[in-house]
Design a protein around this motif. Structure first.
Motif, PDB file in Angstrom:
ATOM      1  N   GLY A  97      -8.782  -9.853  16.957  1.00  0.00           N
ATOM      2  CA  GLY A  97      -8.429 -11.254  17.121  1.00  0.00           C
ATOM      3  C   GLY A  97      -9.345 -11.925  18.109  1.00  0.00           C
ATOM      4  O   GLY A  97     -10.245 -11.314  18.694  1.00  0.00           O
TER       5      GLY A  97
ATOM      6  N   HIS B 240      -5.187  -9.060  12.589  1.00  0.00           N
ATOM      7  CA  HIS B 240      -5.907 -10.075  13.367  1.00  0.00           C
ATOM      8  C   HIS B 240      -4.884 -10.959  14.078  1.00  0.00           C
ATOM      9  O   HIS B 240      -4.174 -11.730  13.442  1.00  0.00           O
ATOM     10  CB  HIS B 240      -6.787 -10.922  12.449  1.00  0.00           C
TER      11      HIS B 240
ATOM     12  N   LYS C  42     -12.304 -17.383  14.570  1.00  0.00           N
ATOM     13  CA  LYS C  42     -12.623 -17.513  13.141  1.00  0.00           C
ATOM     14  C   LYS C  42     -13.784 -16.592  12.743  1.00  0.00           C
ATOM     15  O   LYS C  42     -13.793 -16.038  11.640  1.00  0.00           O
ATOM     16  CB  LYS C  42     -12.933 -18.963  12.809  1.00  0.00           C
TER      17      LYS C  42
ATOM     18  N   ASN D 243     -12.380 -13.157  12.347  1.00  0.00           N
ATOM     19  CA  ASN D 243     -11.616 -13.085  11.104  1.00  0.00           C
ATOM     20  C   ASN D 243     -12.532 -12.959   9.892  1.00  0.00           C
ATOM     21  O   ASN D 243     -12.295 -12.143   8.991  1.00  0.00           O
ATOM     22  CB  ASN D 243     -10.723 -14.328  10.976  1.00  0.00           C
TER      23      ASN D 243
ATOM     24  N   VAL E 158      -3.219 -11.530   9.063  1.00  0.00           N
ATOM     25  CA  VAL E 158      -3.376 -12.448  10.183  1.00  0.00           C
ATOM     26  C   VAL E 158      -2.016 -12.671  10.826  1.00  0.00           C
ATOM     27  O   VAL E 158      -1.049 -13.029  10.149  1.00  0.00           O
ATOM     28  CB  VAL E 158      -3.996 -13.782   9.718  1.00  0.00           C
TER      29      VAL E 158
ATOM     30  N   TYR F 157      -1.280 -19.263   9.759  1.00  0.00           N
ATOM     31  CA  TYR F 157      -2.155 -18.790   8.686  1.00  0.00           C
ATOM     32  C   TYR F 157      -1.599 -19.227   7.339  1.00  0.00           C
ATOM     33  O   TYR F 157      -0.404 -19.080   7.062  1.00  0.00           O
ATOM     34  CB  TYR F 157      -2.239 -17.268   8.742  1.00  0.00           C
TER      35      TYR F 157
END
Length: 365
Positions: free
Chosen positions: A11, A132, A169, A172, A183, A311
């Motif tokens: 993360g 994440h 981001k 991810n 997520v 998410y």
């Protein structure tokens, strides 16, 4: 022990990984598991004197190469330890190898992976699941702090928050293509975030879970989506027992293809056991011979993104129906407010409406 699971906890900055690791060890130890945790390697090097911000390009390169080499060696060492255990065991990695790619140029990443005799696809396949945790900088800014990490350079100001969101981001995206990337949203109650982590790990370990319906909506797009991960999904249901649903999914991220075999077995009115495994292209083609003749293949475009710490997945269906756009939230508790983006108009709430389950959408008319 066979089939030892290796799970990545990753993360953006200030996502709660440290607290989550403590909760994971405590929770699963009480269930009789031996939990090994692989420490965060980049932090080890930063605390040892190396810095991302060094102006020396050779030192920077050698540091990134050393981080990857150490990460691989540590994970392999912990796997050997786990293999000696006589009780159920799994490994949690405080960040994984692909995290490194979020911090460096693609050309350098390709060079150092080649020097280590590997590549991005092989590195993703080292892990059974990737969780994440979204940075507090995105949707939980009041909890963002640098006090818990002296090496963090994304400070708690507007510019620091922007950098932290961007890095979140990038991390991810680095794991894009992993079949079990989950997520974990920010929540008003941090315990809710931690409980989602425990639930996802329980799924990986094959522990039955309560049946829960993700909040789902029929929507229309009224504007441009933010930066998102887009993929094409081909989904086929296989012949199965009445209390079991077997799904074969091929997901294509612009030429990068992953095939996943998923089984959901209902154990009771309130519990379900879900398992999934990645399969080769050859096995995928072979399994297609077991396609359910009463269900058509689903083809849809999925766009995934994080908005204000939550998410979302937007599925635009092409077959066997079209003009159908479904928004699904992930991990938003029933009592929580959904942060609907301004570029989405909600037509209706279809949560728990069986008409819109993929399994039923596939039914041949």
């Amino acid at each position: 022990m066979n089939n030892i699971k290796r799970i990545v906890l990753t993360g953006g900055p200030c996502a709660g990984k440290t607290t989550a690791l403590v909760r994971i060890v405590d929770y699963f130890s009480n269930l009789g598991f031996k939990v090994f945790t692989v420490p965060e390697v980049p932090t080890m090097y930063s605390q040892g004197g190396w810095s991302y911000l060094t102006p020396n390009p050779k030192l920077y390169y050698e540091g990134e190469l050393a981080i990857l080499e150490t990460q691989l060696a540590l994970e392999d060492s912990f796997m050997r330890l786990a293999e000696t255990c006589t009780k159920p065991t799994f490994i949690v990695c405080d960040r994984g190898t692909m995290d490194i790619s979020a911090y460096i140029a693609p050309e350098m990443w390709q060079d150092i992976t080649s020097r280590c005799g590997t590549n991005s696809n092989d590195l993703r396949q080292r892990y059974d699941a990737v969780l994440h945790l979204v940075s507090a900088a995105d949707g939980a800014e009041q909890y963002y702090t640098v006090a818990t990490n002296s090496t963090r350079y994304e400070q708690a100001n507007e510019e620091g928050l922007r950098l932290a969101r961007d890095l979140d981001k990038k991390v991810n995206r680095a794991w894009k293509g992993h079949p079990h990337l989950r997520v974990i949203n920010n929540h008003d109650d941090f315990d809710t975030k931690l409980n989602r982590v425990l639930k996802e790990i329980s799924n990986v370990l094959g522990i039955p879970q309560p049946i829960e319906d993700e909040r789902t909506y029929l929507v229309e797009l009224t504007g441009e989506l933010p930066e998102c991960i887009e993929s094409e999904i081909t989904q086929t249901y296989l012949v199965a027992d009445p209390d079991c649903e077997i799904r074969l999914r091929r997901r294509d991220w612009g030429g990068e293809v992953v095939n996943v075999h998923n089984t959901k077995k209902r154990l009771s009115a309130t519990e379900v056991l879900e398992t999934e495994r990645q399969v080769s292209n050859a096995l995928y083609e072979s399994l297609l011979q077991q396609a359910d003749p009463y269900r058509a293949t689903i083809r849809k475009t999925r766009r995934s993104f994080i908005w204000k710490g939550q998410y979302f997945e937007i599925d635009t269906f092409h077959q066997p129906v079209d003009n159908l756009v479904i928004l699904q939230t992930k991990g938003i508790a029933e009592q929580e407010h959904v942060n609907f983006p301004p570029f989405i108009r909600v037509v209706s709430d279809i949560t728990a409406n069986p008409q819109y389950y993929n399994y039923n959408i596939a039914l041949r008319k």
